[in-house]
Design an enzyme around this catalytic site. Structure first.
Site, PDB file in Angstrom:
ATOM      1  N   SER A 185       0.839  -1.199   0.000  1.00  0.00           N
ATOM      2  CA  SER A 185       0.000   0.000   0.000  1.00  0.00           C
ATOM      3  C   SER A 185       0.878   1.254   0.000  1.00  0.00           C
ATOM      4  O   SER A 185       2.099   1.172   0.124  1.00  0.00           O
ATOM      5  CB  SER A 185      -0.919   0.002   1.221  1.00  0.00           C
ATOM      6  OG  SER A 185      -0.161   0.346   2.365  1.00  0.00           O
ATOM      7  N   LYS A 186       0.243   2.390  -0.122  1.00  0.00           N
ATOM      8  CA  LYS A 186       0.927   3.681  -0.205  1.00  0.00           C
ATOM      9  C   LYS A 186       1.943   3.868   0.925  1.00  0.00           C
ATOM     10  O   LYS A 186       2.973   4.504   0.750  1.00  0.00           O
ATOM     11  CB  LYS A 186      -0.097   4.817  -0.117  1.00  0.00           C
ATOM     12  CG  LYS A 186      -1.004   4.884  -1.319  1.00  0.00           C
ATOM     13  CD  LYS A 186      -1.157   6.337  -1.778  1.00  0.00           C
ATOM     14  CE  LYS A 186      -1.840   6.447  -3.107  1.00  0.00           C
ATOM     15  NZ  LYS A 186      -1.110   5.779  -4.193  1.00  0.00           N
TER      16      LYS A 186
END
Ligand code: GLU
Length: 489
Positions: free
Chosen positions: A260-261
């Site tokens: 994820s980010k």
């Protein structure tokens, strides 16, 4: 054998994710390997989460990676349109077919009523399965609900479809990557295939599209395995051939959680903005689940396509090692054609006036600084001293390498020799610098590298960087004189 046709079917609810890029790549490779077709379809049935900028980003990113589609938006093809929202007229006919065959029914439940069912299931710690309350409504009951202004959604009758084609509630399929997979269909509730507003749901639209586009093999992430069982039942209910499926393991972050980010870039375009080369990205994602037969990891798309076999793809998850990507990107930067690399480097040099250098000089600068960088954005800082009149010293460099008495002697002597230097001839410059170092070694016992640190520091503000011959040649006599003069007290 019928034609091999595969597709990538992204939902434009974000920029092209690196995981989708890998799925696209594996589909592309499978198509190339088998003389098949690679199709792009935009799955934008969820209008609220869709945006044109994401669609553009998906097109641009796939093209930048070299994953050109044979059929799809832009290029067309016999089975278009390839954007689901432009296909809404197509789906009702197949909904009707399922209704007619008794494999689907109208459901008048309101969201509130369904919510009550879900809460009840949660209270009893049971997985939620729709109650089938509407499965056997009479025509009068339906008419009454309609007259109340209710609009029905259409649900697929899982049990009826299953019983028509399978003896057991447990159904199986042979996955190209994972082998035999099975599911107890009694755990699949009767799912909605068309919402009350007339828009098809993912599981339905995907089957109709894959069927009409004659998709032979569906290669996608393993998060879709539970959908596959629903889709198989729909294919069977429609009486059409079920395609082959292959599900890829997930891509995990180095800490084994979902990528994820929080771990860094996740969209292809974000990686490119950070200075990764699409060639390196592509090569890197190919290795997330696939291994070359000769062990050589750096490979072009064509070489990978040649060597690729879907049944050799690993069925387990892969870990996205950013360090490995950095290494690989560095390898590509090192080997890339210099003109090509210079073109790709330019966006990272926007703070400089590139008109100060000729194209040829810029290529020299990039060639002299491309090692040991790992991402193109490293260049922004690494080429700074090739631009402008003045330099900025890195911390401590001036005090240690320029201001000492010994350094000042070196600089004065260097300055006195500059008129003899041939600034248009890199080779000659190397010889002249070598003579200069030897002179200080022989006369004063100063180590050649110390002499060079001084000159380098006065010209660049740093103690390491590009080849000195390139620095002198690109800076030219006037700027070299100016910077040395400024360094001399
Ligand atoms: N639109 C779906 C997604 O982006 C496609 C899944 C599929 O390949 O069937 O996840």
């Amino acid at each position: 054998m019928d034609e091999i046709r595969v597709r990538i079917a992204p939902s434009p609810s974000g920029n092209l994710h690196i995981g989708t890029a890998r799925t696209a790549l594996f589909n592309y490779l499978f198509a190339k390997k088998n003389n098949g077709k690679f199709i792009l379809r935009i799955e934008d049935t969820d209008a609220e989460r869709t945006s044109q900028s994401y669609i553009d980003n998906i097109f641009d990113s796939l093209k930048a990676l070299g994953l050109n589609w044979d059929e799809g938006p832009d290029v067309g093809g016999p089975y278009g349109p390839y954007t689901q929202s432009e296909r809404f007229d197509i789906y009702p006919k197949y909904v009707q077919e399922l209704l007619d065959k008794g494999f689907a029914y109208e459901c008048f439940c309101t969201p509130e009523e369904l919510e009550v069912e879900k809460e009840e299931a949660a209270k009893n710690k049971k997985a939620y399965v729709y109650s089938k309350k509407c499965e056997n409504l009479t025509e009068e009951q339906k008419a009454k609900l309609r007259s109340e202004g209710r609009k029905p959604a259409i649900r697929f009758s899982v049990d009826k479809a299953r019983k028509a084609f399978h003896d057991s509630p447990i159904i199986h399929f042979e996955d190209l990557v994972k082998g035999d997979l099975h599911q107890d269909t009694s755990l699949i509730g009767d799912f909605v295939i068309m919402k009350s507003n007339g828009s098809p749901t993912y599981n339905f639209a995907v089957v109709i599209d894959d069927m009409l586009m004659k998709i032979s093999h569906i290669i996608r992430g393993e998060d879709h395995i539970s959908n596959t069982f629903k889709q198989i039942l729909i294919y069977e209910a429609l009486g059409v051939e079920v395609p082959k499926f292959g599900h890829l393991g997930m891509i995990l972050a180095p800490d084994r959680s979902k990528l994820s980010k929080r771990h860094g870039a996740t969209a292809v375009s974000e990686f490119v903005e950070k200075g990764y080369l699409t060639e390196a990205l592509l090569n890197f994602v190919a290795l997330l689940g696939w291994a070359p037969s000769d062990g050589v990891e750096i490979k072009t798309l064509d070489e990978i396509a040649h060597d690729f076999r879907i049944n050799e793809v690993s069925s387990s998850n892969s870990v996205f090692e950013y360090d490995k990507l950095n290494w690989m990107n560095g390898q590509y930067i090192k080997k890339m054609d210099i003109k090509e690399l210079t073109k790709k480097a330019k966006p990272f040099l926007s703070k400089y006036d590139l008109n100060e250098l000729t194209e040829e000089q810029l290529e020299k600068v990039i060639a002299a600084t491309r090692e040991p960088i790992t991402i193109l954005s490293d260049l922004t800082n690494d080429v700074a001293y090739f631009f402008g009149k003045d330099i900025e010293y890195e911390e401590g460099v001036k005090e240690t390498n320029v201001d000492t008495q010994q350094a000042q002697d070196v600089l004065k002597y260097f300055y006195s020799k500059l008129d003899e230097y041939d600034f248009n001839n890199e080779e000659k410059l190397h010889e002249q610098l070598a003579d200069f170092r030897t002179y200080f070694k022989e006369q004063f016992g100063i180590k050649p590298k110390v002499t060079m640190w001084t000159v380098r520091a006065a010209l660049t503000g740093r103690t390491h960087g590009a080849d000195m011959g390139v620095i002198l040649e690109v800076l030219g006599k006037d700027r070299v004189k100016y910077r040395i003069e400024k360094a001399i007290k």
